[in-house]
Write a protein that holds these residues in place. Structure first.
Motif, PDB file in Angstrom:
ATOM      1  N   LEU A 128       0.820  -1.209   0.000  1.00  0.00           N
ATOM      2  CA  LEU A 128       0.000   0.000   0.000  1.00  0.00           C
ATOM      3  C   LEU A 128       0.852   1.255   0.000  1.00  0.00           C
ATOM      4  CD1 LEU A 128      -2.825  -1.021   2.541  1.00  0.00           C
ATOM      5  CD2 LEU A 128      -3.044  -0.704   0.060  1.00  0.00           C
ATOM      6  N   ALA A 129       1.937   1.245   0.798  1.00  0.00           N
ATOM      7  CA  ALA A 129       2.825   2.407   0.842  1.00  0.00           C
ATOM      8  C   ALA A 129       3.479   2.640  -0.508  1.00  0.00           C
ATOM      9  CB  ALA A 129       3.899   2.208   1.920  1.00  0.00           C
ATOM     10  N   ALA A 130       3.927   1.552  -1.166  1.00  0.00           N
ATOM     11  CA  ALA A 130       4.545   1.688  -2.484  1.00  0.00           C
ATOM     12  C   ALA A 130       3.547   2.236  -3.503  1.00  0.00           C
ATOM     13  CB  ALA A 130       5.104   0.342  -2.939  1.00  0.00           C
TER      14      ALA A 130
ATOM     15  N   LEU B 248       9.311   9.593  -2.535  1.00  0.00           N
ATOM     16  CA  LEU B 248      10.315   8.554  -2.750  1.00  0.00           C
ATOM     17  C   LEU B 248      11.359   8.569  -1.646  1.00  0.00           C
ATOM     18  CD1 LEU B 248      10.830   8.935  -6.614  1.00  0.00           C
ATOM     19  CD2 LEU B 248       9.491   7.210  -5.414  1.00  0.00           C
ATOM     20  N   ALA B 249      11.773   9.771  -1.232  1.00  0.00           N
ATOM     21  CA  ALA B 249      12.758   9.882  -0.162  1.00  0.00           C
ATOM     22  C   ALA B 249      12.194   9.355   1.158  1.00  0.00           C
ATOM     23  CB  ALA B 249      13.194  11.337  -0.006  1.00  0.00           C
ATOM     24  N   ALA B 250      10.892   9.584   1.398  1.00  0.00           N
ATOM     25  CA  ALA B 250      10.281   9.123   2.643  1.00  0.00           C
ATOM     26  C   ALA B 250      10.275   7.600   2.722  1.00  0.00           C
ATOM     27  CB  ALA B 250       8.857   9.674   2.756  1.00  0.00           C
ATOM     28  N   VAL B 251       9.878   6.945   1.627  1.00  0.00           N
ATOM     29  CA  VAL B 251       9.847   5.482   1.630  1.00  0.00           C
ATOM     30  C   VAL B 251      11.250   4.915   1.722  1.00  0.00           C
ATOM     31  CG1 VAL B 251       9.245   3.455   0.254  1.00  0.00           C
ATOM     32  CG2 VAL B 251       7.674   5.393   0.367  1.00  0.00           C
TER      33      VAL B 251
ATOM     34  N   GLY C 146      13.844   6.401   2.970  1.00  0.00           N
ATOM     35  CA  GLY C 146      14.351   6.683   4.310  1.00  0.00           C
ATOM     36  C   GLY C 146      13.834   5.707   5.339  1.00  0.00           C
ATOM     37  N   LEU C 147      12.556   5.283   5.186  1.00  0.00           N
ATOM     38  CA  LEU C 147      11.981   4.305   6.117  1.00  0.00           C
ATOM     39  C   LEU C 147      12.710   2.967   6.003  1.00  0.00           C
ATOM     40  CD1 LEU C 147       9.814   3.577   8.177  1.00  0.00           C
ATOM     41  CD2 LEU C 147       8.286   2.997   6.285  1.00  0.00           C
ATOM     42  N   LEU C 148      12.953   2.536   4.767  1.00  0.00           N
ATOM     43  CA  LEU C 148      13.661   1.273   4.562  1.00  0.00           C
ATOM     44  C   LEU C 148      15.087   1.345   5.097  1.00  0.00           C
ATOM     45  CD1 LEU C 148      12.471   0.430   0.927  1.00  0.00           C
ATOM     46  CD2 LEU C 148      11.635  -0.531   3.075  1.00  0.00           C
ATOM     47  N   VAL C 149      15.741   2.472   4.856  1.00  0.00           N
ATOM     48  CA  VAL C 149      17.111   2.652   5.337  1.00  0.00           C
ATOM     49  C   VAL C 149      17.133   2.701   6.860  1.00  0.00           C
ATOM     50  CG1 VAL C 149      19.067   4.256   5.390  1.00  0.00           C
ATOM     51  CG2 VAL C 149      17.931   3.755   3.234  1.00  0.00           C
ATOM     52  N   ALA C 150      16.107   3.321   7.459  1.00  0.00           N
ATOM     53  CA  ALA C 150      16.040   3.384   8.917  1.00  0.00           C
ATOM     54  C   ALA C 150      15.913   1.988   9.525  1.00  0.00           C
ATOM     55  CB  ALA C 150      14.855   4.260   9.344  1.00  0.00           C
TER      56      ALA C 150
ATOM     57  N   MET D 166      15.095  20.186   3.079  1.00  0.00           N
ATOM     58  CA  MET D 166      14.315  19.028   2.640  1.00  0.00           C
ATOM     59  C   MET D 166      15.048  18.179   1.609  1.00  0.00           C
ATOM     60  SD  MET D 166      11.769  19.278   4.533  1.00  0.00           S
ATOM     61  CE  MET D 166      10.804  17.944   3.856  1.00  0.00           C
ATOM     62  N   ASP D 167      16.283  18.553   1.287  1.00  0.00           N
ATOM     63  CA  ASP D 167      17.071  17.737   0.366  1.00  0.00           C
ATOM     64  C   ASP D 167      17.233  16.324   0.915  1.00  0.00           C
ATOM     65  OD1 ASP D 167      17.576  19.435  -1.735  1.00  0.00           O
ATOM     66  OD2 ASP D 167      19.383  20.284  -0.861  1.00  0.00           O
ATOM     67  N   PRO D 168      17.184  15.305   0.053  1.00  0.00           N
ATOM     68  CA  PRO D 168      17.436  13.940   0.528  1.00  0.00           C
ATOM     69  C   PRO D 168      18.777  13.801   1.239  1.00  0.00           C
ATOM     70  CG  PRO D 168      16.486  13.876  -1.665  1.00  0.00           C
ATOM     71  CD  PRO D 168      16.748  15.321  -1.357  1.00  0.00           C
ATOM     72  N   SER D 169      19.795  14.539   0.779  1.00  0.00           N
ATOM     73  CA  SER D 169      21.100  14.462   1.439  1.00  0.00           C
ATOM     74  C   SER D 169      21.032  14.968   2.873  1.00  0.00           C
ATOM     75  CB  SER D 169      22.142  15.260   0.653  1.00  0.00           C
ATOM     76  OG  SER D 169      21.760  16.619   0.536  1.00  0.00           O
ATOM     77  N   THR D 170      20.232  16.017   3.103  1.00  0.00           N
ATOM     78  CA  THR D 170      20.070  16.536   4.462  1.00  0.00           C
ATOM     79  C   THR D 170      19.287  15.559   5.335  1.00  0.00           C
ATOM     80  OG1 THR D 170      20.089  18.811   3.614  1.00  0.00           O
ATOM     81  CG2 THR D 170      19.229  18.479   5.835  1.00  0.00           C
ATOM     82  N   LEU D 171      18.223  14.992   4.773  1.00  0.00           N
ATOM     83  CA  LEU D 171      17.428  14.019   5.530  1.00  0.00           C
ATOM     84  C   LEU D 171      18.251  12.788   5.882  1.00  0.00           C
ATOM     85  CD1 LEU D 171      14.076  14.244   3.527  1.00  0.00           C
ATOM     86  CD2 LEU D 171      14.700  15.443   5.625  1.00  0.00           C
ATOM     87  N   LEU D 172      19.064  12.325   4.933  1.00  0.00           N
ATOM     88  CA  LEU D 172      19.928  11.189   5.213  1.00  0.00           C
ATOM     89  C   LEU D 172      20.975  11.533   6.267  1.00  0.00           C
ATOM     90  CD1 LEU D 172      20.553   9.611   1.684  1.00  0.00           C
ATOM     91  CD2 LEU D 172      19.226   8.656   3.566  1.00  0.00           C
ATOM     92  N   ALA D 173      21.438  12.788   6.255  1.00  0.00           N
ATOM     93  CA  ALA D 173      22.413  13.223   7.261  1.00  0.00           C
ATOM     94  C   ALA D 173      21.812  13.168   8.660  1.00  0.00           C
ATOM     95  CB  ALA D 173      22.903  14.633   6.943  1.00  0.00           C
ATOM     96  N   VAL D 174      20.562  13.645   8.784  1.00  0.00           N
ATOM     97  CA  VAL D 174      19.896  13.608  10.082  1.00  0.00           C
ATOM     98  C   VAL D 174      19.693  12.163  10.535  1.00  0.00           C
ATOM     99  CG1 VAL D 174      17.756  14.168  11.300  1.00  0.00           C
ATOM    100  CG2 VAL D 174      18.769  15.831   9.729  1.00  0.00           C
TER     101      VAL D 174
END
Length: 515
Positions: A52-54, A77-80, A82-86, A129-137
């Motif tokens: 469903l999320a996909a 795309l970054a949210a999904v 990021g969830l998988l990476v988390a 909101m850049d993916p690089s910033t979100l990944l950094a956090v």
């Protein structure tokens, strides 16, 4: 029941009847033999939620793409992702770190804010909101929890003087950012620098010896495969990733700027030549292909500091390897590069031209920089102890440019404290390279790591004197990944045997072998 029956009952499996039939027991999970258990139900539910999320992500991203909304495409795309990476970070932290090293070179493809050089302000919300910033956090949070768990388990963390100096650099950046006139962009810059510091600290824990370093190096060069692969594919289809600066078209690869791509390739090429001879035959062939392509694209970036830095670093590698062939090869590449790519020669010819501060973008960078340095050094007078804050110079000058000198930048933006921390880091980078060279056994991968990092260290110091290397955080991830590997070599006791593979034996005349 007689005594024989009682003994048979005691010997029966599971305490059942003498025939071996166990009495029925209640199922604690509440399911019978024909009903699915909880793990299976949970997996089914999670699979359904993931589907469903996909689907929802695809719909949202598709609608945003149809409307021309780049942020609406990237963020779902970054949210999904990021969830998988988390989940990976929580369950397999070491694999998560290796994944970050492998894919970080291509994350800027999804950047929303674009390059910041030459921009005096604005766009901070988009950059956040850049993916690089979100990944950094995400990385800082995951690494903090993992390091705390390691400290609780072992009572201490593996460290080095270089790691301590980097922690001081990160701390001074954070303190300076809190007092900056534009706090948001300054804190974002401090956060980016902190990811480099934490990455080094984490890798020191994950690389207890040079056997573990091989996995990290493999992840680093996997990132090079992705970066070069993207650049080649886009060039073949007629859309080479590039930017126009002045009268030059410069290849930028998967990064937002050609300078970042150039410095990334600089470190990869130098370190690659350092370890090349110590690899097995198949690995040497693969690395040869990567290094050849990297040298070509390095010239096409037309980034003078990266080209000069690569030349300096490769001379260091050739001298340490005592390789006259490599020195001769460098001369051949330099001559061929200028002959086949006239734009490279034209770019270097601009060094003798005049251009005042505020003039066109392709004039004499050397004269401009000396004049610009004279103008910006007085900015530190506002707060000589902690500086004006990271990433603030371009917001405090009419030129809207970064300092183009990391030593001066450390003083202006982080004050005297930040400059002392930065100088300590520089000294300890060189010290780590020296110790690795001293302790690495001859003819081993350890020696290749030591030589490669020594070349990178010298190039880093040289290039930092005339450019903004500290701003290219993505390139620093790989520099300090190499530093962590060299630090593991530097911890090796003198006289210890090699921890990595030695040079493969090569059959010589008459069947003799040599290394």
């Amino acid at each position: 029941m007689n005594d024989g029956d009682r003994q048979a009952l005691r010997r029966a499996p599971g305490g059942g009847t003498p025939s071996g039939d166990s009495p029925a027991r209640p199922d604690p999970s509440g399911t019978g033999p024909d009903r699915p258990g909880r793990p299976k139900r949970t997996a089914t539910v999670l699979t359904g939620l993931a589907a469903l999320a996909a689907a929802a992500t695809a719909v949202v991203a598709g609608l945003a793409m149809a409307g021309g909304d780049r942020m609406g495409v990237v963020l779902p795309l970054a949210a999904v992702t990021g969830l998988l990476v988390a989940v990976l970070a929580v369950t397999r932290f070491a694999a998560y770190v290796l994944l970050m090293l492998a894919v970080r070179s291509c994350v800027d493809l999804f950047k929303l804010s674009g390059p910041t050089a030459g921009r005096a302000g604005g766009g901070e919300a988009t950059r956040a909101m850049d993916p690089s910033t979100l990944l950094a956090v995400l990385f800082l949070l995951a690494a903090g929890l993992w390091l705390a768990a390691q400290l609780r388990r072992d009572g201490r963390l593996r460290g080095s003087p270089l790691g301590l100096a980097m922690l001081l650099v990160g701390a001074t950046c954070l303190v300076s950012a809190l007092g900056a006139g534009h706090r948001m962009p300054s804190l974002l810059e401090a956060l980016r620098i902190l990811t480099v510091v934490v990455m080094f600290v984490v890798l020191e824990q994950l690389i207890p010896d040079t056997r573990a370093a091989r996995r990290v190096l493999l992840a680093c060069y996997a990132s090079l495969v992705l970066a070069l692969g993207y650049t080649v594919v886009m060039s073949v289809v007629g859309q080479p990733p590039s930017e126009v600066k002045g009268s030059f078209t410069r290849i930028s690869g998967p990064f937002s700027q050609s300078t970042t791509f150039g410095r990334y390739l600089m470190f990869m090429v130098i370190f690659g030549f350092g370890i090349h001879r110590f690899l097995g035959r198949r690995w040497r062939i693969g690395l040869t292909v990567l290094l050849t392509a990297s040298l070509g694209f390095l010239l096409l970036t037309n980034t003078r500091s990266a080209i000069l830095g690569a030349a300096i670093g490769l001379v260091v590698v050739a001298v340490l390897h005592r390789s006259r062939k490599m020195l001769a090869g460098l001369v051949v590449v330099a001559v061929a590069g200028v002959a086949l790519l006239p734009a490279v020669g034209e770019r270097f010819a601009q060094i003798t031209q005049e251009r005042p501060v505020g003039g066109g973008p392709t004039g004499n960078t050397l004269a401009w920089r000396v004049s610009y340095w004279t103008d910006i050094v007085t900015l530190a007078n506002r707060n000589p102890v902690t500086g004006i804050g990271p990433n603030m110079t371009q917001r405090e000058t009419a030129e809207a440019k970064k300092p183009h000198n990391d030593f001066l930048r450390a003083y202006v933006e982080t004050g005297a404290l930040g400059l002392l921390a930065y100088l300590a880091m520089i000294v300890l980078i060189l010290h780590t390279a020296r110790e690795a060279l001293r302790r690495a056994p001859p003819g081993s991968l350890d020696r290749g790591i030591a030589v490669g990092f020594a070349g990178c260290a010298v190039a880093f110091v040289a290039v930092s004197a005339a450019s903004n290397v500290i701003s290219n955080v993505v390139t620093l991830w790989y520099l300090f990944a190499f530093a962590a590997a060299a630090s593991a070599v530097a911890r090796t006791p003198v006289g210890a045997g090699p921890a990595g593979p030695t040079v493969p034996a090569v059959a010589g005349p008459g069947g003799a072998t040599s290394t």
